[in-house]
Enzyme design. Structure first.
Site, PDB file in Angstrom:
ATOM      1  N   GLN A 155      -5.010  -0.656  -4.868  1.00 25.75           N
ATOM      2  CA  GLN A 155      -5.705  -1.733  -5.576  1.00 25.75           C
ATOM      3  C   GLN A 155      -6.429  -1.196  -6.808  1.00 25.75           C
ATOM      4  O   GLN A 155      -6.415  -1.831  -7.868  1.00 25.75           O
ATOM      5  CB  GLN A 155      -6.695  -2.433  -4.639  1.00 25.75           C
ATOM      6  CG  GLN A 155      -7.410  -3.592  -5.304  1.00 25.75           C
ATOM      7  CD  GLN A 155      -8.217  -4.418  -4.326  1.00 25.75           C
ATOM      8  OE1 GLN A 155      -7.792  -4.636  -3.200  1.00 25.75           O
ATOM      9  NE2 GLN A 155      -9.372  -4.880  -4.747  1.00 25.75           N
ATOM     10  N   HIS A 173      -5.908  -6.327   2.725  1.00 21.15           N
ATOM     11  CA  HIS A 173      -5.054  -5.169   2.982  1.00 21.15           C
ATOM     12  C   HIS A 173      -4.628  -5.140   4.450  1.00 21.15           C
ATOM     13  O   HIS A 173      -5.464  -5.004   5.341  1.00 21.15           O
ATOM     14  CB  HIS A 173      -5.798  -3.873   2.636  1.00 21.15           C
ATOM     15  CG  HIS A 173      -6.127  -3.768   1.184  1.00 21.15           C
ATOM     16  ND1 HIS A 173      -5.463  -2.907   0.357  1.00 21.15           N
ATOM     17  CD2 HIS A 173      -7.023  -4.430   0.417  1.00 21.15           C
ATOM     18  CE1 HIS A 173      -5.945  -3.035  -0.863  1.00 21.15           C
ATOM     19  NE2 HIS A 173      -6.897  -3.957  -0.857  1.00 21.15           N
ATOM     20  N   CYS A 203      -3.240  -2.808   5.942  1.00 18.75           N
ATOM     21  CA  CYS A 203      -3.555  -1.516   6.552  1.00 18.75           C
ATOM     22  C   CYS A 203      -4.964  -1.524   7.139  1.00 18.75           C
ATOM     23  O   CYS A 203      -5.258  -0.728   8.023  1.00 18.75           O
ATOM     24  CB  CYS A 203      -3.375  -0.366   5.562  1.00 18.75           C
ATOM     25  SG  CYS A 203      -4.340  -0.510   4.052  1.00 18.75           S
ATOM     26  N   CYS A 206       0.847  -1.185   0.000  1.00 17.97           N
ATOM     27  CA  CYS A 206       0.000   0.000   0.000  1.00 17.97           C
ATOM     28  C   CYS A 206       0.892   1.248   0.000  1.00 17.97           C
ATOM     29  O   CYS A 206       1.795   1.359   0.829  1.00 17.97           O
ATOM     30  CB  CYS A 206      -0.888  -0.053   1.240  1.00 17.97           C
ATOM     31  SG  CYS A 206      -1.637   1.505   1.710  1.00 17.97           S
ATOM     32  N   GLU A 207       0.627   2.142  -0.918  1.00 18.47           N
ATOM     33  CA  GLU A 207       1.456   3.348  -0.976  1.00 18.47           C
ATOM     34  C   GLU A 207       1.163   4.321   0.162  1.00 18.47           C
ATOM     35  O   GLU A 207       1.963   5.196   0.439  1.00 18.47           O
ATOM     36  CB  GLU A 207       1.304   4.056  -2.319  1.00 18.47           C
ATOM     37  CG  GLU A 207       0.006   4.754  -2.543  1.00 18.47           C
ATOM     38  CD  GLU A 207      -0.038   5.506  -3.858  1.00 18.47           C
ATOM     39  OE1 GLU A 207      -0.748   6.502  -3.919  1.00 18.47           O
ATOM     40  OE2 GLU A 207       0.643   5.111  -4.816  1.00 18.47           O
ATOM     41  N   HIS A 208       0.032   4.170   0.821  1.00 14.67           N
ATOM     42  CA  HIS A 208      -0.300   5.088   1.914  1.00 14.67           C
ATOM     43  C   HIS A 208       0.395   4.732   3.214  1.00 14.67           C
ATOM     44  O   HIS A 208       0.751   5.616   3.988  1.00 14.67           O
ATOM     45  CB  HIS A 208      -1.812   5.114   2.150  1.00 14.67           C
ATOM     46  CG  HIS A 208      -2.580   5.655   0.997  1.00 14.67           C
ATOM     47  ND1 HIS A 208      -3.809   5.183   0.635  1.00 14.67           N
ATOM     48  CD2 HIS A 208      -2.274   6.621   0.102  1.00 14.67           C
ATOM     49  CE1 HIS A 208      -4.233   5.842  -0.418  1.00 14.67           C
ATOM     50  NE2 HIS A 208      -3.322   6.721  -0.766  1.00 14.67           N
ATOM     51  N   HIS A 209       0.569   3.419   3.473  1.00 17.59           N
ATOM     52  CA  HIS A 209       1.140   2.998   4.754  1.00 17.59           C
ATOM     53  C   HIS A 209       2.385   2.135   4.593  1.00 17.59           C
ATOM     54  O   HIS A 209       3.010   1.775   5.581  1.00 17.59           O
ATOM     55  CB  HIS A 209       0.092   2.216   5.569  1.00 17.59           C
ATOM     56  CG  HIS A 209      -1.179   2.974   5.730  1.00 17.59           C
ATOM     57  ND1 HIS A 209      -2.300   2.733   4.962  1.00 17.59           N
ATOM     58  CD2 HIS A 209      -1.501   4.005   6.555  1.00 17.59           C
ATOM     59  CE1 HIS A 209      -3.266   3.576   5.309  1.00 17.59           C
ATOM     60  NE2 HIS A 209      -2.806   4.357   6.270  1.00 17.59           N
TER      61      HIS A 209
END
Length: 159
Positions: free
Chosen positions: A117, A145, A147, A76-79
């Protein structure tokens, strides 16, 4: 030099967490994490052209081609925590077909990047459109996920 810089950044993270990066269990961790990160994101070093590599074939076939349950692993690019699952790819040929293994390789190339995704789904579909211009293409991803499991809403099993 890139590997050393990444390892240095991991060492800094460990220190910021209050850990001692010089203790026995952590001495090699910064370099291990750096190498692991490069492996998990090796899709950045691949191109669609190199991946497909002459596996496009002229074929008078008009029935749907489907490869399902292709396992994938991404981050995940956010976390920057993992998400993983299965990719299902289907397309209707338009005088060209692609070697079936290339569908899995295309999914892998895009999955091995920092990702969302939704974007992963679109990138796989766009790659097929670019390579063989099918009459139609569909991509479905079922992802677990971390996250959503390890933090945030903490809902294991949500796909």
């Amino acid at each position: 030099e890139r590997l050393e810089r990444m390892a240095g950044a991991v060492r800094t993270l460990l220190e910021c967490l209050g850990e001692d990066p010089d203790r026995e269990g952590l001495q090699r961790t910064p370099m291990r994490v750096a190498r692991s990160m490069l492996f998990c994101t090796h899709g950045y070093g691949q191109t669609l052209q190199d991946l497909v590599n002459e596996a496009v074939f002229e074929e008078d076939h008009s029935e749907m081609v489907v490869v399902k349950d292709i396992p994938f692993f991404s981050q995940c690019e956010h976390h920057m925590v993992p998400f993983m699952g299965k990719v299902h790819i289907g397309y209707i040929p338009n005088s060209k077909v692609l070697g079936l293994s290339k569908l899995a390789r295309i999914a892998e190339m895009f999955a091995r990047r920092l990702q969302l995704q939704e974007r992963l789904t679109t990138q796989i579909a766009n790659a097929l459109n670019a390579v063989i211009a099918p009459k139609g293409v569909g991509v479905v991803i079922e992802g677990q996920h971390m996250c959503m499991v390890m933090r945030g809403v903490q809902k294991p099993g949500a796909v």
